[in-house]
Design a protein around this motif. Structure first.
Motif, PDB file in Angstrom:
ATOM      1  N   ASP A   1       0.828  -1.193   0.000  1.00  8.23           N
ATOM      2  CA  ASP A   1       0.000   0.000   0.000  1.00  8.23           C
ATOM      3  C   ASP A   1       0.866   1.249   0.000  1.00  8.23           C
ATOM      4  N   ARG A   2       0.385   2.272  -0.708  1.00 11.66           N
ATOM      5  CA  ARG A   2       1.098   3.551  -0.779  1.00 11.66           C
ATOM      6  C   ARG A   2       1.004   4.282   0.549  1.00 11.66           C
ATOM      7  N   PRO A   3       2.126   4.856   1.042  1.00 12.59           N
ATOM      8  CA  PRO A   3       2.053   5.630   2.275  1.00 12.59           C
ATOM      9  C   PRO A   3       1.321   6.941   2.039  1.00 12.59           C
ATOM     10  N   PRO A   4       0.785   7.571   3.083  1.00  8.26           N
ATOM     11  CA  PRO A   4       0.072   8.827   2.901  1.00  8.26           C
ATOM     12  C   PRO A   4       0.998   9.909   2.391  1.00  8.26           C
TER      13      PRO A   4
ATOM     14  N   ALA B   1      -0.499   3.097  -6.835  1.00 11.96           N
ATOM     15  CA  ALA B   1       0.896   2.714  -7.041  1.00 11.96           C
ATOM     16  C   ALA B   1       1.204   1.370  -6.383  1.00 11.96           C
ATOM     17  N   VAL B   2       2.043   0.606  -7.056  1.00  9.05           N
ATOM     18  CA  VAL B   2       2.554  -0.661  -6.531  1.00  9.05           C
ATOM     19  C   VAL B   2       4.071  -0.581  -6.562  1.00  9.05           C
ATOM     20  N   GLN B   3       4.711  -0.898  -5.452  1.00  7.18           N
ATOM     21  CA  GLN B   3       6.158  -0.835  -5.370  1.00  7.18           C
ATOM     22  C   GLN B   3       6.782  -2.180  -5.746  1.00  7.18           C
ATOM     23  N   ASN B   4       7.871  -2.128  -6.491  1.00  6.58           N
ATOM     24  CA  ASN B   4       8.629  -3.329  -6.824  1.00  6.58           C
ATOM     25  C   ASN B   4       9.610  -3.594  -5.680  1.00  6.58           C
ATOM     26  N   PRO B   5       9.407  -4.648  -4.899  1.00  9.58           N
ATOM     27  CA  PRO B   5      10.265  -4.878  -3.725  1.00  9.58           C
ATOM     28  C   PRO B   5      11.712  -5.194  -4.084  1.00  9.58           C
TER      29      PRO B   5
ATOM     30  N   GLN C   1      11.374   3.160  -4.957  1.00 12.10           N
ATOM     31  CA  GLN C   1      10.093   2.476  -5.027  1.00 12.10           C
ATOM     32  C   GLN C   1       8.897   3.423  -4.945  1.00 12.10           C
ATOM     33  N   PHE C   2       9.104   4.632  -4.420  1.00  7.04           N
ATOM     34  CA  PHE C   2       7.988   5.554  -4.216  1.00  7.04           C
ATOM     35  C   PHE C   2       7.998   6.687  -5.240  1.00  7.04           C
ATOM     36  N   ALA C   3       8.620   6.426  -6.410  1.00  8.37           N
ATOM     37  CA  ALA C   3       8.612   7.420  -7.483  1.00  8.37           C
ATOM     38  C   ALA C   3       7.211   7.577  -8.074  1.00  8.37           C
ATOM     39  N   CYS C   4       6.387   6.551  -7.980  1.00  2.21           N
ATOM     40  CA  CYS C   4       4.994   6.635  -8.452  1.00  2.21           C
ATOM     41  C   CYS C   4       4.164   7.254  -7.334  1.00  2.21           C
ATOM     42  N   ASP C   5       4.025   8.562  -7.360  1.00  5.57           N
ATOM     43  CA  ASP C   5       3.421   9.274  -6.233  1.00  5.57           C
ATOM     44  C   ASP C   5       2.051   9.858  -6.540  1.00  5.57           C
ATOM     45  N   ARG C   6       1.413   9.411  -7.629  1.00  5.84           N
ATOM     46  CA  ARG C   6       0.058   9.872  -7.910  1.00  5.84           C
ATOM     47  C   ARG C   6      -0.910   9.339  -6.863  1.00  5.84           C
ATOM     48  N   VAL C   7      -1.882  10.159  -6.501  1.00  4.70           N
ATOM     49  CA  VAL C   7      -2.919   9.697  -5.586  1.00  4.70           C
ATOM     50  C   VAL C   7      -3.815   8.723  -6.348  1.00  4.70           C
TER      51      VAL C   7
ATOM     52  N   GLU D   1       1.691   7.537 -17.153  1.00  4.84           N
ATOM     53  CA  GLU D   1       3.018   6.924 -17.230  1.00  4.84           C
ATOM     54  C   GLU D   1       3.171   5.842 -16.160  1.00  4.84           C
ATOM     55  N   ASN D   2       3.853   4.766 -16.530  1.00  3.29           N
ATOM     56  CA  ASN D   2       4.128   3.636 -15.628  1.00  3.29           C
ATOM     57  C   ASN D   2       2.898   2.790 -15.318  1.00  3.29           C
TER      58      ASN D   2
END
Length: 268
Positions: free
Chosen positions: A7-10, A119-123, A130-136, A149-150
């Motif tokens: 899950d994406r952090p706030p 966003a889903v992070q690649n572990p 991993q948190f470059a995808c920062d769209r809400v 993108e992505n």
């Protein structure tokens, strides 16, 4: 089968709470045809022109799930004394946007017609990337591919499957066994039954999206590296190609000690 996804952090960061930010199975892997055994290991690519991204966007929540996510996250935000005021305010603005802003009640009226993407992070990527995808989270109707993108693609799935590939340990037969004899060829061969393709399938099926990709590692040749320049390779390239029956080289037989093997090495 295995799954990854976090899950994406706030917005603005904050202390991670394992009860709130639980792992979600997003990508599933079928490794039933993968290499196995204690000596199995990842593929060492000679040349790679693609690498999996550190993160991507995929369907994550239906309206009820996203509402529950924000309600649970809200409790973590409220009780986090280390949350900067500006980050807390930004997160509250984001939350209210789904309640009475651009959306109403997390798009509850469109239940079953689409999904919230996130966003889903690649572990396997560096943590800071991993948190470059920062769209809400954003909404997409079933069957719609968001122009963002992505976004998850079959190419990304193929790369993720590639990361999971394991080549089985293979024992090459040598004759003579043990120490090689100087100026006499050492024969090398592999039986066809020991040299097989391996594959992994990565799939994503959620929110009207059904996508999968299979990556296969197919054996092509055996490369001999003698460890010294004082050696003659057979063939001269040192690369023994696979035979029509899936084997490599030719088993040594009595009376062939001084013959040149189709696959092997002679130490000088």
């Amino acid at each position: 089968m295995a799954g990854i996804g976090v899950d994406r952090p706030p917005a603005g960061g904050g202390q991670k709470n394992d009860d709130i930010y639980a792992q979600v199975e997003v990508i599933k892997y079928d490794t039933s045809k993968n290499g196995n055994g204690p000596s199995a290991g990842p593929v060492a690519a000679v040349q790679a022109d693609w690498s999996p991204p550190p993160c991507w966007y995929a369907p994550r929540w239906n309206p009820d799930e996203l509402r529950d996510y924000y309600q649970r996250t809200y409790q973590a935000i409220v009780h986090d004394p280390g949350m900067p005021p500006e980050a807390r305010n930004k997160w509250n603005e984001e939350r209210h946007n789904y309640i009475d802003g651009d959306y109403e009640d997390f798009n509850q009226e469109k239940e079953g017609e689409g999904m919230w993407w996130g966003a889903v992070q690649n572990p396997n990527a560096p943590f800071e990337e991993q948190f470059a995808c920062d769209r809400v989270p954003f909404w997409a109707d079933n069957g719609e591919t968001p122009e963002v993108e992505n976004i998850i693609t079959p190419e990304i799935l193929a790369g993720l499957a590639y990361e999971q590939i394991k080549v089985p340990g293979t024992e090459v037969s040598l004759a003579p066994g043990g120490k090689s004899k100087v100026n006499l060829p050492t024969w090398a061969w592999l039986d066809g039954g020991e040299f097989k393709p391996v594959s992994v399938t990565a799939s994503l099926a959620v929110g009207g999206l059904d996508m999968s990709a299979t990556t296969t590692a197919t054996p092509k040749s055996l490369r001999i590296e003698p460890g010294t320049k004082d050696a003659r390779l057979h063939p001269a390239s040192g690369e023994c190609t696979i035979n029509g029956d899936g084997s490599i080289g030719e088993p040594y037989a009595k009376g062939k000690a001084e013959q040149e093997p189709p696959c092997g090495v002679t130490y000088l």
